[in-house]
Write an enzyme that holds these catalytic residues in place. Structure first.
Site, PDB file in Angstrom:
ATOM      1  N   GLU A 138      86.176  -3.929  27.189  1.00  4.40           N
ATOM      2  CA  GLU A 138      84.997  -3.399  26.509  1.00  4.40           C
ATOM      3  C   GLU A 138      83.719  -4.124  26.918  1.00  4.40           C
ATOM      4  O   GLU A 138      82.938  -4.580  26.093  1.00  4.40           O
ATOM      5  CB  GLU A 138      85.203  -3.467  24.991  1.00  4.40           C
ATOM      6  CG  GLU A 138      86.406  -2.660  24.541  1.00  4.40           C
ATOM      7  CD  GLU A 138      86.572  -2.559  23.027  1.00  4.40           C
ATOM      8  OE1 GLU A 138      86.143  -3.477  22.320  1.00  4.40           O
ATOM      9  OE2 GLU A 138      87.121  -1.535  22.580  1.00  4.40           O
ATOM     10  N   ASP A 171      94.833   0.174  18.546  1.00  3.89           N
ATOM     11  CA  ASP A 171      93.731  -0.644  18.034  1.00  3.89           C
ATOM     12  C   ASP A 171      93.699  -0.630  16.511  1.00  3.89           C
ATOM     13  O   ASP A 171      92.824   0.001  15.933  1.00  3.89           O
ATOM     14  CB  ASP A 171      92.408  -0.095  18.603  1.00  3.89           C
ATOM     15  CG  ASP A 171      91.217  -0.950  18.219  1.00  3.89           C
ATOM     16  OD1 ASP A 171      91.438  -2.043  17.681  1.00  3.89           O
ATOM     17  OD2 ASP A 171      90.085  -0.523  18.468  1.00  3.89           O
ATOM     18  N   GLU A 185      88.642  -2.337   9.200  1.00  3.50           N
ATOM     19  CA  GLU A 185      87.866  -1.492  10.110  1.00  3.50           C
ATOM     20  C   GLU A 185      88.326  -0.038  10.073  1.00  3.50           C
ATOM     21  O   GLU A 185      87.515   0.873   9.961  1.00  3.50           O
ATOM     22  CB  GLU A 185      87.985  -2.033  11.536  1.00  3.50           C
ATOM     23  CG  GLU A 185      87.346  -1.119  12.578  1.00  3.50           C
ATOM     24  CD  GLU A 185      87.380  -1.691  13.983  1.00  3.50           C
ATOM     25  OE1 GLU A 185      87.922  -2.790  14.173  1.00  3.50           O
ATOM     26  OE2 GLU A 185      86.839  -1.034  14.889  1.00  3.50           O
TER      27      GLU A 185
END
Ligand code: GCW
Length: 787
Positions: A384, A467, A495
């Site tokens: 990323e 993820d 998240e």
């Protein structure tokens, strides 16, 4: 508390309502109209303005008068000899608390143990306990002695060295001892930290109304390094925010102030804030040993002298609690001009180049001069946008080893993250990490051993191959990296699991992961006897030199430190499971509820039941039956199943759902991407066959036809719809259960949770309606279920 109620809530899966319904009826036994939308009128509580800031270390007086009398007889005096004998190292001259603080800096670990017992017992027993620093040999009746064989004669007298050896560095022994008319408790560790953990464990017994006599406890952690990672600038759901979580002093964002501005500018480190010490005590109470303080998308500022001075102050404050610091670093930091003239050229950046290694050794030494017990570095490389060894023509093995070689003489460890997914490696994102790391672990070495990663490297791997989704299959690397130390990375901060708006207790998810069978085999292909993920992580299966578990934490500066009052439970549970992954999440929930909300059976039963089904409910209304990532871009909160506009294909929900007129889900079986081949053969075979894959993981591995018959007797389409609807119904039941608890809960926390549950229900329904509506465009079938 009845285990049956809790298990009902979990096992029921799609019929989760049963568990909470029962709990709501239990609440009804007190005359509260369970299931009613109208809250009953309530009498005020003494602590109606309590904000949740003490986490589970609140130590309110024991409510049961008989028990209180008994405890007061059994526990009278805290005895800690030689508390000042091992002062904790302090680098920062004049380390100070911010003006107006109520917490106090500790000078040693045994002082921290003593102060916690004094605070805890005085609170729980609702009167001041006596304190002795060295009573000689006449321990008063009801003494609670804390120490090691070095610090305390009583420990030497009553706890043989062999008993302490057996519990190792961080373990402890708690023993009830009688002498004539007198009875006392000895809490002993091999180390001061072990003794501190024992003190917290003893307090927990009173907090949860368990007996404190007749004890003969020996407890030791299964995993050596139990760390938090803290992403100081991202995924913070516990700071001030628009949803009104409150917050301290108008601050915004992270828990630790390094470069805070505005209202917080005068409250930056090296000043120590109360919340740092509350966090430290909370971490120590569950045995956390370290924290990586900055985001893995790392900012080089953390390597500058100004920040190092701040890190030193933070480390000083946390050290008495056994919490050490690590830093996330940016692999290409040596090229950052802010370090000029001490910078490297591209050529010097080769990981085996002496200049590269010298640079990192120098930097590490510089930090160690101020933070001598630094753990090491956490590295997100070639992921990323983060630079990594591949930018300089080397692989992850070379990169990790280059850094590990540099810092090994300093006793430091490299936590190298495996969250990589270069699209050139494979079209299936889930396969990429193993393809990049697996062969390095298998590689024969010149000395005849296998595996290139050095001993002071951990590969830090998320629980699943994507993820942190609400339910993923285990990452194929667990167990398959026989020759490399592996750290399991879990996400405590929610998240993808409702952030600070949804009540989602994650311990059952972690329990499921840790207790998943890897079907690991030995070199001859024989199934190993102990082969759960937990056995891989705690090192029992493959004899790894070192063991670690890491949780991406959810601390912030909201008054309650985690945003949602129930998010505190996730932090608590992570610590307990990191210490002992064999624990049952229902027992952890029970403890946390008692410590946080009180011991009334109504409260314990109702809240535990809510919590225990909350994760399964979230999976059901968000991503049921193994459908992957379906979130709107970046925010990772609401639904976006139709989104397909992101620059990377593998960031799009459509990439994961593969919705078409035939069905739904990503074929990763041998006829598809063949991810299943990355698992040990028996597990791969289980996942590869649509008839044997667990239904709750089905769409991770198969494109499931809309009319496939499912185990419930429904066809897949109906089953899918049923999940969405029952998940939302469960949230409604949680809200009603909570409403029924109003008379039992202090006003501010009651109202804050109630407000969150209202939002939660609306947002869960949005997930249901958005997703079911979108899937229907492909299935063309009727929605038979109603809200
Ligand atoms: O889940 C994703 C997050 C990023 C995070 C990344 C990672 C810190 O959306 O915020 O980066 O994972 O784990 O590296």
């Amino acid at each position: 508390m009845s285990r049956r109620v809790l298990m009902g809530a979990v096992a029921a899966g799609v019929t989760m309502g049963a568990g909470v319904g029962e709990a709501a009826r239990a609440a009804g036994r007190t005359g509260v109209p369970a299931g009613s939308d109208a809250p009953a009128p309530t009498a005020p509580h003494e602590d109606d303005d309590y904000d949740g800031s003490a986490l589970w270390l609140r130590y309110v007086p024991i409510s049961d008068p008989h028990l209180l009398r008994r405890y007061r007889r059994q526990v009278t005096t805290v005895v800690v000899e030689n508390a000042d004998r091992n002062p904790s190292y302090r680098h920062t001259p004049n380390l100070t608390m911010a003006p107006g603080s109520t917490e106090r800096l500790m000078a040693s670990t045994l002082e921290a143990a003593r102060e916690e017992l004094v605070r805890g017992l005085s609170g729980l027993l609702d009167h001041p306990v006596r304190v002795h620093n060295g009573p000689g040999r006449a321990l008063p009746d009801g003494s609670v002695v804390v120490g090691t064989r070095d610090s305390s004669w009583a420990v030497r007298r009553f706890v043989p060295a062999g008993d302490l050896e057996a519990v190792g560095r961080d373990g402890f022994v708690i023993r009830s001892v009688s002498q004539g008319q007198r009875a006392f408790t000895i809490i002993a560790g091999t180390t001061d930290i072990g003794a501190l953990y024992g003190a917290f464990a003893f307090l927990r017994r009173l907090q949860t109304h368990k007996p404190v006599t007749g004890l003969d406890i020996a407890d030791a952690p299964r995993v050596a390094n139990r760390h938090l990672n803290y992403w100081d600038t991202e995924r913070l759901y516990a700071g001030n925010d628009a949803s009104g979580t409150g917050g301290l002093n108008g601050e915004n964002g992270a828990i630790f102030n390094f470069a805070a501005t505005g209202a917080s500018a005068s409250r930056n480190l090296p000043l120590i804030l109360d919340r740092y010490l509350v966090a430290a005590r909370a971490m120590a109470s569950v045995g956390i040993t370290g924290i990586t303080i900055n985001n893995v998308n790392a900012n080089n500022a953390y390597l500058t002298p100004e920040y190092i001075a701040q890190e030193a102050a933070l480390a000083d404050a946390l050290r008495p609690y056994g919490i050490r610091l690590a830093l996330s670093i940016r692999y290409a930091a040596p090229m950052d001009s802010r370090f000029a003239p001490d910078t490297l050229t591209e050529e010097q950046m080769a990981p085996d180049h002496p200049d590269f290694q010298d640079w990192w050794a120098r930097k590490a030494r510089q930090i160690q001069e101020s933070v001598p017990d630094l753990i090491g570095f956490t590295v997100k490389a070639n992921s990323e946008g983060q630079p990594g060894p591949q930018d300089f023509g080397h692989d992850h093995g070379d990169g990790a080893n280059g850094m590990a070689t540099a810092v090994a003489p300093l006793g430091l460890t490299i936590y190298w993250r495996t969250f990589v997914y270069n699209p050139d490696v494979d079209t299936d994102r889930l396969k990429r990490a193993y393809l990049e790391f697996g062969h390095i672990d298998d590689e024969p070495q010149p000395d005849g051993t296998k595996g290139r990663f050095l001993d002071n490297v951990f590969l830090q791997t998320k629980n699943g191959p994507l993820d942190f989704q609400a339910r993923e299959p285990i990452h194929p690397m667990f167990g398959r990296m026989e020759n490399t130390n592996q750290a399991l990375e879990l996400q405590i901060t929610q998240e993808y699991t409702g952030q600070n708006r949804m009540l989602c207790f994650l311990a059952p998810m972690w329990e499921e992961i840790l207790k998943t069978d890897t079907y690991a085999t030995d070199a001859q292909g024989e199934l190993l006897e102990q082969r759960l993920v937990g056995h891989v992580v705690d090192g029992t299966v493959q004899n790894h030199a070192d063991t670690a578990i890491v949780g991406v934490a959810n601390f912030g500066n909201a008054d309650n430190l985690t945003g949602h009052h129930f998010s505190q439970a996730n932090l608590y549970a992570f610590g307990r499971q990191a210490w002992d992954w064999t624990l049952e999440s229902a027992d952890i929930a029970d403890d946390w509820v008692r410590m946080t909300w009180g011991n009334s059976p109504t409260v314990v039963e109702a809240i535990s039941a809510m919590m225990m089904g909350s994760w399964e409910a979230l999976v059901s209304y968000q991503t049921p039956l193994g459908i992957g990532h379906q979130f709107t871009a970046d925010v990772h909160y609401g639904p976006g199943p139709s989104e397909s506009h992101l620059p990377r294909e593998d960031w799009n929900p459509t990439y994961y759902n593969q919705a078409d007129s035939v069905g739904l889900g990503y074929d990763r079986s041998p006829t598809g991407s063949d991810l299943t081949a990355q698992y040990f053969p028996a597990l791969g075979a289980l996942y590869a066959d649509i008839d044997t894959v667990p239904e709750n993981l089905m769409m991770w591995f198969h494109h499931v036809p809309w009319d496939r018959p499912m185990s419930s007797g429904r066809i897949f389409w109906d089953e899918l719809v049923h999940h969405y609807y029952s998940g939302v119904r469960y949230v409604g039941e949680m809200r009603r259960t909570w409403d029924a608890l109003e008379p039992e809960i202090d006003a501010r926390r009651f109202a804050e949770v109630r407000a969150k549950l209202e939002l939660h229900e609306v947002d869960a329904a949005d997930w249901r309606d958005t997703c079911v509506g979108y899937w229907q465009e492909f299935s063309g079938r009727e929605i038979r279920e109603t809200a």
